[in-house]
Scaffold this active site. Structure first.
Site, mmCIF file in Angstrom:
data_model
loop_
_atom_site.group_PDB
_atom_site.id
_atom_site.type_symbol
_atom_site.label_atom_id
_atom_site.label_comp_id
_atom_site.label_asym_id
_atom_site.label_seq_id
_atom_site.Cartn_x
_atom_site.Cartn_y
_atom_site.Cartn_z
ATOM 1 N N LYS A 213 0.822 -1.213 0.000
ATOM 2 C CA LYS A 213 0.000 0.000 0.000
ATOM 3 C C LYS A 213 0.859 1.268 0.000
ATOM 4 C CE LYS A 213 -3.581 -2.545 -0.247
ATOM 5 N NZ LYS A 213 -4.480 -3.154 0.706
HETATM 6 C C1 LIG Z 1 -5.425 -4.368 0.884
HETATM 7 C C2 LIG Z 1 -6.894 -4.149 0.976
HETATM 8 C C3 LIG Z 1 -7.603 -4.389 2.154
HETATM 9 C C4 LIG Z 1 -7.009 -5.114 3.321
HETATM 10 O O1 LIG Z 1 -5.950 -4.500 3.922
HETATM 11 P P1 LIG Z 1 -5.161 -5.309 5.065
HETATM 12 O O2 LIG Z 1 -4.426 -4.211 5.777
HETATM 13 O O3 LIG Z 1 -4.273 -6.262 4.369
HETATM 14 O O4 LIG Z 1 -6.157 -5.961 5.926
HETATM 15 C C5 LIG Z 1 -8.940 -4.051 2.214
HETATM 16 N N1 LIG Z 1 -9.560 -3.523 1.154
HETATM 17 C C6 LIG Z 1 -8.934 -3.298 -0.008
HETATM 18 C C7 LIG Z 1 -9.701 -2.695 -1.146
HETATM 19 C C8 LIG Z 1 -7.588 -3.635 -0.141
HETATM 20 O O5 LIG Z 1 -6.973 -3.471 -1.315
#
Ligand SMILES: *Cc1c(COP(=O)(O)O)cnc(C)c1O
Length: 415
Positions: A213
């Site tokens: 991210k």
């Molecule tokens: C990556 C992601 C999540 C989950 O994030 P985590 O921190 O791994 O739990 C939730 N929603 C979307 C759209 C994502 O791309």
């Protein structure tokens, strides 16, 4: 840079000397890490305080100030953040939560944790965000919340989402996993909407700091809200439902005594993760600017090609550019999306697809009897989407290599 074929005056020439393939595989995503994360982590290690403590507290304070939220609660994932937010708004078994199928597993699974039902509405073909014209007709007496996803880092139409929520007394939990930092109507995602500020809608905005991210703590997440009771409930439930300042019980001011007020969860963030987050937060603006730059270069290169559809949203900084979601105009190409990704791989370029709509997966298909055409826009757009690498660690050469590969494949397969 490289053009495999030149179509001029109906004459086609193939220039094989231009078929340069980069020697190292370009990863689809990589975190932007350096000595500053190490220094912060070392500080945590040196104090001996490695789990939830002063670094987490600092990260929460700095993050809340950055987005303009009154409260920020750090947790160990966005999935945990959404779980806690839905618990805090009182979601119960058989309730319904409106979201889209065009998202990652987390967004709907957190609803299933409660035995509640994710009710999908289709996305807008323009930008993959929830089609706000379809929300109201999905509201039933069992609806408790709307869970919009700011896909790729482009904000959903929050004015419309919150207006429906206010009209029907629903909560809003935003899946902001892609949208730090994203602007919506001049405020950052994470700051309260007008409806939240006026106390008309309870809401929480949930961020992800997963490795791929826009900022990362390896695994991590954040809940932002101006609702003090909601923030306090998330904080308590993130650490076993222990009543107050559970993490302080091992400090000098702390006490051995604690009370469990509810069966909570183990969703707290560690100080080692928060240390990374503090270092990442300090360079978020540089990383964001680089992604805006890359998006701009892609869009200038691909804009003139009728075989490609650019992602929505001008690269003007309103978008976090977590993802660059390119689409193929398939009737102009003799190559499928999967073959296109395979061709990219052969040129040593990593790519991905966001997302395989949830209603196509066996669990949702079998549990709710969904057919692909139940959400026609999600189904159709998914089949022509390709996410290209876009991250601050990419060099100009990396960006040129992606452009060269995409343009080369288009020229090779155009009809
Ligand atoms: C990556 C992601 C999540 C989950 O994030 P985590 O921190 O791994 O739990 C939730 N929603 C979307 C759209 C994502 O791309």
């Amino acid at each position: 840079m490289m053009s495999l074929t030149n179509k001029r005056n109906g004459e086609e020439t193939i220039n094989h000397t231009d078929l340069m393939i980069r020697s190292a595989f370009l990863h689809f995503a990589l975190p932007d890490l350096d000595d500053t994360e190490l220094a912060e982590i070392k500080e945590a290690l040196d104090t001996g305080w490695i789990t939830t403590g002063p670094k987490v507290h600092q990260f929460e304070t700095d993050f809340a100030a950055f987005v303009g939220a009154r409260h920020a609660v750090a947790v160990n994932s966005a999935t945990a953040a959404m779980h806690l937010a839905l618990e805090a708004i009182g979601l119960q078994a058989d309730d319904e939560v409106i979201t889209t199928p065009y998202t990652f597993a987390s967004t709907a699974e957190v609803v299933r944790y409660f035995g509640a039902k994710p009710v999908f509405v289709d996305v807008d073909a323009a930008d993959f965000n929830i089609d706000c014209r379809l929300i109201e007709q999905a509201v039933t007496p069992r609806t408790r919340a709307i869970l919009p996803v700011h896909i790729g880092g482009l904000a959903a139409d929050l004015d419309a989402v919150y207006a429906v929520a206010a009209r029907h007394g629903l909560a809003v939990v935003e899946d902001a996993a892609h949208s730090f930092p994203t602007l919506y109507n001049g405020r950052l995602i994470g700051a309260p909407s007008r409806e939240q500020a006026r106390g008309e809608v309870r809401s929480a905005i949930c961020f992800s700091f997963y490795a791929t991210k826009t900022i990362t703590t390896a695994e991590g997440g954040m809940i932002c809200t101006d609702d003090e009771a909601l923030a306090e409930r998330c904080r308590v439930m993130s650490l076993h439902g222990i009543s107050k300042d559970a993490w302080k019980r091992y400090t000098a001011e702390g006490s051995w005594y604690y009370e469990i007020i509810a069966p909570g969860f183990k969703h707290n963030m560690s100080d080692i993760a928060a240390a990374m987050g503090l270092a990442q937060l300090r360079k978020v603006e540089r990383m964001r600017k680089r992604r805006v730059e890359i998006a701009g270069r892609y869009s200038r290169a691909f804009g003139p090609l009728p075989q490609l559809q650019l992602p929505a949203g001008a690269p003007d900084g309103r978008h976090s550019w977590h993802l660059y979601m390119l689409r193929l105009n398939q009737d102009t190409l003799s190559v499928t999306r999967s073959q296109f990704i395979e061709e990219l791989k052969q040129r040593n370029i990593g790519a991905s697809v966001h997302f395989i709509p949830l209603h196509l997966h066996p669990y949702y298909r079998e549990t709710y009897g969904y057919q692909p055409e139940d959400f026609p826009v999600s189904y159709r757009e998914y089949q022509r989407e390709i996410s290209l690498p876009i991250y601050s660690k990419m060099s100009d050469q990396d960006v040129d290599d992606v452009i060269g590969a995409v343009v080369g494949i288009v020229e090779q397969y155009r009809k």
